[in-house]
Design a protein around this motif. Structure first.
Motif, PDB file in Angstrom:
ATOM      1  N   LEU A  72      36.918   8.396  24.385  1.00 62.27           N
ATOM      2  CA  LEU A  72      37.154   8.629  22.968  1.00 62.27           C
ATOM      3  C   LEU A  72      38.596   9.094  22.831  1.00 62.27           C
ATOM      4  O   LEU A  72      38.969  10.131  23.379  1.00 62.27           O
ATOM      5  CB  LEU A  72      36.211   9.707  22.421  1.00 62.27           C
ATOM      6  N   GLU A  73      39.390   8.335  22.130  1.00 58.74           N
ATOM      7  CA  GLU A  73      40.817   8.652  21.999  1.00 58.74           C
ATOM      8  C   GLU A  73      41.032   9.695  20.899  1.00 58.74           C
ATOM      9  O   GLU A  73      40.603   9.494  19.763  1.00 58.74           O
ATOM     10  CB  GLU A  73      41.627   7.392  21.711  1.00 58.74           C
ATOM     11  N   SER A  74      41.692  10.781  21.253  1.00 62.05           N
ATOM     12  CA  SER A  74      41.923  11.868  20.300  1.00 62.05           C
ATOM     13  C   SER A  74      43.050  11.565  19.323  1.00 62.05           C
ATOM     14  O   SER A  74      43.083  12.116  18.226  1.00 62.05           O
ATOM     15  CB  SER A  74      42.245  13.168  21.041  1.00 62.05           C
ATOM     16  N   CYS A  75      43.975  10.681  19.728  1.00 63.86           N
ATOM     17  CA  CYS A  75      45.150  10.452  18.902  1.00 63.86           C
ATOM     18  C   CYS A  75      45.803   9.116  19.247  1.00 63.86           C
ATOM     19  O   CYS A  75      45.463   8.486  20.250  1.00 63.86           O
ATOM     20  CB  CYS A  75      46.165  11.581  19.102  1.00 63.86           C
ATOM     21  N   ALA A  76      46.741   8.748  18.390  1.00 65.01           N
ATOM     22  CA  ALA A  76      47.565   7.565  18.636  1.00 65.01           C
ATOM     23  C   ALA A  76      49.001   7.945  18.301  1.00 65.01           C
ATOM     24  O   ALA A  76      49.254   8.755  17.408  1.00 65.01           O
ATOM     25  CB  ALA A  76      47.114   6.400  17.764  1.00 65.01           C
ATOM     26  N   MET A  77      49.936   7.332  19.024  1.00 65.11           N
ATOM     27  CA  MET A  77      51.333   7.676  18.859  1.00 65.11           C
ATOM     28  C   MET A  77      52.161   6.426  18.572  1.00 65.11           C
ATOM     29  O   MET A  77      51.890   5.357  19.113  1.00 65.11           O
ATOM     30  CB  MET A  77      51.834   8.339  20.141  1.00 65.11           C
ATOM     31  N   PHE A  78      53.133   6.598  17.697  1.00 64.05           N
ATOM     32  CA  PHE A  78      54.131   5.559  17.462  1.00 64.05           C
ATOM     33  C   PHE A  78      55.477   6.261  17.404  1.00 64.05           C
ATOM     34  O   PHE A  78      55.678   7.166  16.589  1.00 64.05           O
ATOM     35  CB  PHE A  78      53.863   4.804  16.159  1.00 64.05           C
ATOM     36  N   GLU A  79      56.389   5.842  18.287  1.00 64.71           N
ATOM     37  CA  GLU A  79      57.660   6.521  18.469  1.00 64.71           C
ATOM     38  C   GLU A  79      57.365   7.992  18.748  1.00 64.71           C
ATOM     39  O   GLU A  79      56.699   8.297  19.715  1.00 64.71           O
ATOM     40  CB  GLU A  79      58.600   6.266  17.289  1.00 64.71           C
ATOM     41  N   GLU A  80      57.781   8.895  17.881  1.00 61.16           N
ATOM     42  CA  GLU A  80      57.531  10.327  18.145  1.00 61.16           C
ATOM     43  C   GLU A  80      56.392  10.888  17.300  1.00 61.16           C
ATOM     44  O   GLU A  80      56.068  12.068  17.411  1.00 61.16           O
ATOM     45  CB  GLU A  80      58.809  11.143  17.913  1.00 61.16           C
ATOM     46  N   GLU A  81      55.805  10.074  16.437  1.00 61.03           N
ATOM     47  CA  GLU A  81      54.759  10.560  15.538  1.00 61.03           C
ATOM     48  C   GLU A  81      53.382  10.394  16.170  1.00 61.03           C
ATOM     49  O   GLU A  81      53.038   9.330  16.675  1.00 61.03           O
ATOM     50  CB  GLU A  81      54.798   9.817  14.208  1.00 61.03           C
ATOM     51  N   ILE A  82      52.605  11.474  16.129  1.00 66.42           N
ATOM     52  CA  ILE A  82      51.243  11.465  16.655  1.00 66.42           C
ATOM     53  C   ILE A  82      50.280  11.639  15.490  1.00 66.42           C
ATOM     54  O   ILE A  82      50.431  12.558  14.675  1.00 66.42           O
ATOM     55  CB  ILE A  82      51.034  12.613  17.672  1.00 66.42           C
ATOM     56  N   LEU A  83      49.298  10.748  15.409  1.00 61.28           N
ATOM     57  CA  LEU A  83      48.230  10.869  14.418  1.00 61.28           C
ATOM     58  C   LEU A  83      46.933  11.140  15.158  1.00 61.28           C
ATOM     59  O   LEU A  83      46.609  10.447  16.122  1.00 61.28           O
ATOM     60  CB  LEU A  83      48.103   9.588  13.590  1.00 61.28           C
ATOM     61  N   ARG A  84      46.210  12.154  14.704  1.00 65.74           N
ATOM     62  CA  ARG A  84      44.944  12.534  15.342  1.00 65.74           C
ATOM     63  C   ARG A  84      43.775  11.970  14.536  1.00 65.74           C
ATOM     64  O   ARG A  84      43.855  11.836  13.326  1.00 65.74           O
ATOM     65  CB  ARG A  84      44.828  14.043  15.430  1.00 65.74           C
ATOM     66  N   THR A  85      42.698  11.678  15.249  1.00 61.25           N
ATOM     67  CA  THR A  85      41.494  11.211  14.586  1.00 61.25           C
ATOM     68  C   THR A  85      40.988  12.272  13.609  1.00 61.25           C
ATOM     69  O   THR A  85      41.178  13.472  13.826  1.00 61.25           O
ATOM     70  CB  THR A  85      40.390  10.843  15.594  1.00 61.25           C
ATOM     71  N   ASN A  86      40.323  11.825  12.568  1.00 57.76           N
ATOM     72  CA  ASN A  86      39.743  12.736  11.587  1.00 57.76           C
ATOM     73  C   ASN A  86      38.265  13.018  11.899  1.00 57.76           C
ATOM     74  O   ASN A  86      37.524  13.473  11.045  1.00 57.76           O
ATOM     75  CB  ASN A  86      39.916  12.178  10.172  1.00 57.76           C
ATOM     76  N   VAL A  87      37.869  12.762  13.130  1.00 54.44           N
ATOM     77  CA  VAL A  87      36.511  13.025  13.601  1.00 54.44           C
ATOM     78  C   VAL A  87      36.583  14.115  14.663  1.00 54.44           C
ATOM     79  O   VAL A  87      37.476  14.102  15.513  1.00 54.44           O
ATOM     80  CB  VAL A  87      35.880  11.742  14.208  1.00 54.44           C
ATOM     81  N   LYS A  88      35.658  15.031  14.628  1.00 55.85           N
ATOM     82  CA  LYS A  88      35.594  16.083  15.655  1.00 55.85           C
ATOM     83  C   LYS A  88      34.952  15.478  16.901  1.00 55.85           C
ATOM     84  O   LYS A  88      33.742  15.598  17.117  1.00 55.85           O
ATOM     85  CB  LYS A  88      34.810  17.276  15.146  1.00 55.85           C
ATOM     86  N   ILE A  89      35.771  14.826  17.720  1.00 52.20           N
ATOM     87  CA  ILE A  89      35.229  14.054  18.839  1.00 52.20           C
ATOM     88  C   ILE A  89      34.580  14.930  19.905  1.00 52.20           C
ATOM     89  O   ILE A  89      33.697  14.459  20.620  1.00 52.20           O
ATOM     90  CB  ILE A  89      36.271  13.090  19.452  1.00 52.20           C
ATOM     91  N   GLU A  90      34.979  16.179  19.988  1.00 51.70           N
ATOM     92  CA  GLU A  90      34.338  17.073  20.958  1.00 51.70           C
ATOM     93  C   GLU A  90      32.839  17.174  20.678  1.00 51.70           C
ATOM     94  O   GLU A  90      32.036  17.242  21.599  1.00 51.70           O
ATOM     95  CB  GLU A  90      34.966  18.475  20.911  1.00 51.70           C
ATOM     96  N   GLU A  91      32.487  17.161  19.394  1.00 50.66           N
ATOM     97  CA  GLU A  91      31.073  17.257  19.001  1.00 50.66           C
ATOM     98  C   GLU A  91      30.290  15.993  19.357  1.00 50.66           C
ATOM     99  O   GLU A  91      29.071  16.028  19.470  1.00 50.66           O
ATOM    100  CB  GLU A  91      30.965  17.552  17.503  1.00 50.66           C
ATOM    101  N   LEU A  92      30.989  14.878  19.530  1.00 49.06           N
ATOM    102  CA  LEU A  92      30.316  13.621  19.869  1.00 49.06           C
ATOM    103  C   LEU A  92      29.890  13.578  21.332  1.00 49.06           C
ATOM    104  O   LEU A  92      29.075  12.749  21.715  1.00 49.06           O
ATOM    105  CB  LEU A  92      31.229  12.426  19.580  1.00 49.06           C
ATOM    106  N   LEU A  93      30.471  14.448  22.168  1.00 51.34           N
ATOM    107  CA  LEU A  93      30.207  14.414  23.611  1.00 51.34           C
ATOM    108  C   LEU A  93      28.867  15.028  24.026  1.00 51.34           C
ATOM    109  O   LEU A  93      28.454  14.858  25.171  1.00 51.34           O
ATOM    110  CB  LEU A  93      31.326  15.131  24.372  1.00 51.34           C
ATOM    111  N   THR A  94      28.197  15.705  23.124  1.00 52.30           N
ATOM    112  CA  THR A  94      26.942  16.368  23.454  1.00 52.30           C
ATOM    113  C   THR A  94      25.948  15.384  24.068  1.00 52.30           C
ATOM    114  O   THR A  94      25.648  14.344  23.483  1.00 52.30           O
ATOM    115  CB  THR A  94      26.328  17.016  22.196  1.00 52.30           C
ATOM    116  N   ASN A  95      25.478  15.707  25.239  1.00 51.11           N
ATOM    117  CA  ASN A  95      24.460  14.932  25.971  1.00 51.11           C
ATOM    118  C   ASN A  95      24.909  13.541  26.413  1.00 51.11           C
ATOM    119  O   ASN A  95      24.071  12.703  26.735  1.00 51.11           O
ATOM    120  CB  ASN A  95      23.164  14.824  25.155  1.00 51.11           C
ATOM    121  N   LEU A  96      26.193  13.276  26.429  1.00 51.95           N
ATOM    122  CA  LEU A  96      26.666  11.983  26.902  1.00 51.95           C
ATOM    123  C   LEU A  96      26.917  12.055  28.403  1.00 51.95           C
ATOM    124  O   LEU A  96      27.359  13.073  28.918  1.00 51.95           O
ATOM    125  CB  LEU A  96      27.940  11.558  26.171  1.00 51.95           C
TER     126      LEU A  96
END
Length: 177
Positions: free
Chosen positions: A87-111
């Protein structure tokens, strides 16, 4: 109200690729009749075999977002060198980083075969993810978006990956309620 989920995958890009694992995964997901524990009505919309092209892939996905106005967007790409779903937390273009708007840590439960990654790969996958996040944020859409890198599917990891991916889908649906 039905929750619209847009799922994307890529086509192959190297001569030795017989298929793209992200598309193989979505082909299997398309066969599933319902998500486990889903109380929310939903609709899965597939945009499969995107071209492995820095301009065309984002254009096609953003056009589909404009057309469908999905609630959830899950972009998938193949990560040949990885052994788990990422699950990718972010994406980068040049120096700008955009983070997902989903709490991906919460998606890891029981995976069992999924991890969080902070490096979307510096290739077309990251370009697509960045473009979609940028579009969502610039247009102030309520759509949730994640990017999932899929390892090569084998007989050993196939079922655990399907199970984890379905759990991720269910968790995102539940989080929207």
């Amino acid at each position: 109200m039905t929750t619209k989920i847009l799922l994307t995958s890529f086509n192959t890009w190297m001569p030795h690729h017989k298929s793209n694992s992200s598309d193989d995964l979505l082909a299997q997901i398309a066969k599933i009749k319902s998500l486990p524990d889903s109380l929310t009505p939903y609709s899965l919309i597939f945009l499969r075999k995107l071209p492995v092209d820095f301009q065309l892939a984002p254009l096609q996905v953003i056009a589909k977002i404009i057309e469908l106005q999905p609630d959830i967007i899950i972009c998938c790409g193949m990560a040949e060198s990885r052994s788990k779903l990422s699950l990718e937390s972010c994406a980068m273009f040049e120096e700008e980083i955009l983070r997902t708007n989903v709490k991906i840590e919460e998606l890891l439960t029981n995976l069992t075969i999924t991890e969080i990654s902070h490096d979307a790969g510096k290739f077309v996958c990251e370009s697509l993810y960045y473009s979609v996040l940028n579009y969502i944020y610039s247009k102030r859409l309520n759509s949730k978006c994640i990017f999932v890198h899929v390892p090569i599917l084998t007989t050993e990891n196939f079922q655990p990956i399907i199970t984890d991916f379905l759990s991720i889908l269910s968790s995102i649906l539940i989080a929207r309620d």
